[in-house]
Design a protein around this motif. Sequence first.
Motif, mmCIF file in Angstrom:
data_model
loop_
_atom_site.group_PDB
_atom_site.id
_atom_site.type_symbol
_atom_site.label_atom_id
_atom_site.label_comp_id
_atom_site.label_asym_id
_atom_site.label_seq_id
_atom_site.Cartn_x
_atom_site.Cartn_y
_atom_site.Cartn_z
ATOM 1 N N VAL A 97 50.023 30.781 -30.086
ATOM 2 C CA VAL A 97 51.277 30.897 -30.847
ATOM 3 C C VAL A 97 51.816 29.495 -31.146
ATOM 4 O O VAL A 97 52.125 29.164 -32.285
ATOM 5 N N SER A 98 51.863 28.646 -30.119
ATOM 6 C CA SER A 98 52.434 27.313 -30.341
ATOM 7 C C SER A 98 51.546 26.501 -31.272
ATOM 8 O O SER A 98 52.034 25.707 -32.072
ATOM 9 N N ASP A 99 50.240 26.741 -31.192
ATOM 10 C CA ASP A 99 49.304 26.054 -32.087
ATOM 11 C C ASP A 99 49.584 26.448 -33.547
ATOM 12 O O ASP A 99 49.598 25.602 -34.438
ATOM 13 N N PHE A 100 49.823 27.733 -33.765
ATOM 14 C CA PHE A 100 50.111 28.172 -35.145
ATOM 15 C C PHE A 100 51.445 27.614 -35.640
ATOM 16 O O PHE A 100 51.627 27.390 -36.826
ATOM 17 N N TYR A 101 52.371 27.388 -34.712
ATOM 18 C CA TYR A 101 53.644 26.778 -35.104
ATOM 19 C C TYR A 101 53.528 25.255 -35.198
ATOM 20 O O TYR A 101 54.511 24.583 -35.535
ATOM 21 N N SER A 102 52.357 24.704 -34.854
ATOM 22 C CA SER A 102 52.182 23.241 -34.763
ATOM 23 C C SER A 102 53.231 22.620 -33.865
ATOM 24 O O SER A 102 53.881 21.627 -34.209
ATOM 25 N N GLN A 103 53.414 23.227 -32.721
ATOM 26 C CA GLN A 103 54.376 22.701 -31.747
ATOM 27 C C GLN A 103 53.722 22.719 -30.372
ATOM 28 O O GLN A 103 52.680 23.336 -30.175
ATOM 29 N N THR A 104 54.373 22.068 -29.427
ATOM 30 C CA THR A 104 53.919 22.239 -28.050
ATOM 31 C C THR A 104 54.600 23.481 -27.483
ATOM 32 O O THR A 104 55.564 24.005 -28.056
ATOM 33 N N LEU A 105 54.092 23.910 -26.334
ATOM 34 C CA LEU A 105 54.685 25.070 -25.667
ATOM 35 C C LEU A 105 56.132 24.795 -25.274
ATOM 36 O O LEU A 105 56.959 25.685 -25.227
ATOM 37 N N LEU A 106 56.426 23.525 -24.965
ATOM 38 C CA LEU A 106 57.770 23.167 -24.530
ATOM 39 C C LEU A 106 58.788 23.495 -25.613
ATOM 40 O O LEU A 106 59.921 23.861 -25.329
ATOM 41 N N GLU A 107 58.351 23.388 -26.874
ATOM 42 C CA GLU A 107 59.246 23.687 -27.994
ATOM 43 C C GLU A 107 59.231 25.156 -28.350
ATOM 44 O O GLU A 107 60.269 25.770 -28.548
#
Length: 275
Positions: free
Chosen positions: A205-215
């Motif tokens: 999920v975070s990869d698809f959002y291009s974010q880290t898990l922290l975000e």
Amino acid sequence: MAGQHLIIVGKSGVGRSTVAANVGAALAETGRRVLLIGYDNHRSSAGNLSGGSELKALPLWGHGEEPPLYAHGYRGALCLEAGGGVAEDEAAQAALWAHPLVAAFQPEFVLHDVAWEPCGTFRLPVGIDGVASILAVTSADRCALQAVNGLFGWLNTVAAANARLGGVVANNLTGPLQEAIVSDFAGQTGASVTATIPHSIMVSVSDFYSQTLLESAPFSHVTYAYRKLAKTLVEAATQRRPRQLDDEAMRKWSAKWGDIIAELETGVVNGGLGI
Ligand SMILES: Nc1ncnc2c1ncn2[C@@H]1O[C@H](COP(=O)(O)OP(=O)(O)OP(=O)(O)O)[C@@H](O)[C@H]1O
Ligand SMILES: [Mg+2]
């Protein structure tokens, strides 16, 4: 370049870039100044830590044709994509350290996302001041563990005089059996497992959002695994006293967890914190 250098090493595909970006984010969340450098031709290391913001060419780059890319990411982290050869190119690496934008940043932690193949040669990125810590990322697959084993061999050569093992990061584990496999390998080799990161759909999920898990998933269990790893890394450098929450902070904290647990229990999503 001063700062504590963490070299994220592992077989291709094992989750190096994911671990590098998330450890970087977790360290940045503790208030540390984090610099992440990816040395991958695909320039796919720093994207998530930069929260998907556009990576731009480093201005005033006088060395070679392809300038490194940079962006400021989560909690002020500086993200660089240096590209393939830079880790081994002394002049290019020196130009990178000396670049005003990088030199002025004065990172406390410098994370290097570098490749290690079982049959390849390995060199520390050049221009590191002091002793670098190697974080060996592995899944419970034999091939990935074999690559770590090769790395341990290298750690016992003179080329590794300025490196020490920071620990094994067991990533993408699907259950206790896999945890046991990595932990047994570590036990056999006298290494210690610094972090156990479970397989989690939230990583996708975070990869698809291009974010880290922290975000993108701040309260996910896998995010806490990264926070724990960051804490271990920070405590290796300094010891800080714990801070007491004041009444207001305590009330907010308590209400937040009430919301999360209620969302999880009832399935009714309000703020989305419990997802
Ligand atoms: N704990 C995890 N749970 C679920 N998926 C994961 C986990 N860790 C990594 N992945 C997924 O595995 C894939 C490979 O991860 P990543 O790109 O970080 O590996 P890498 O070692 O950097 O690969 P490369 O050699 O291509 O640079 C990605 O799709 C990533 O989202
Ligand atoms: Mg990668």
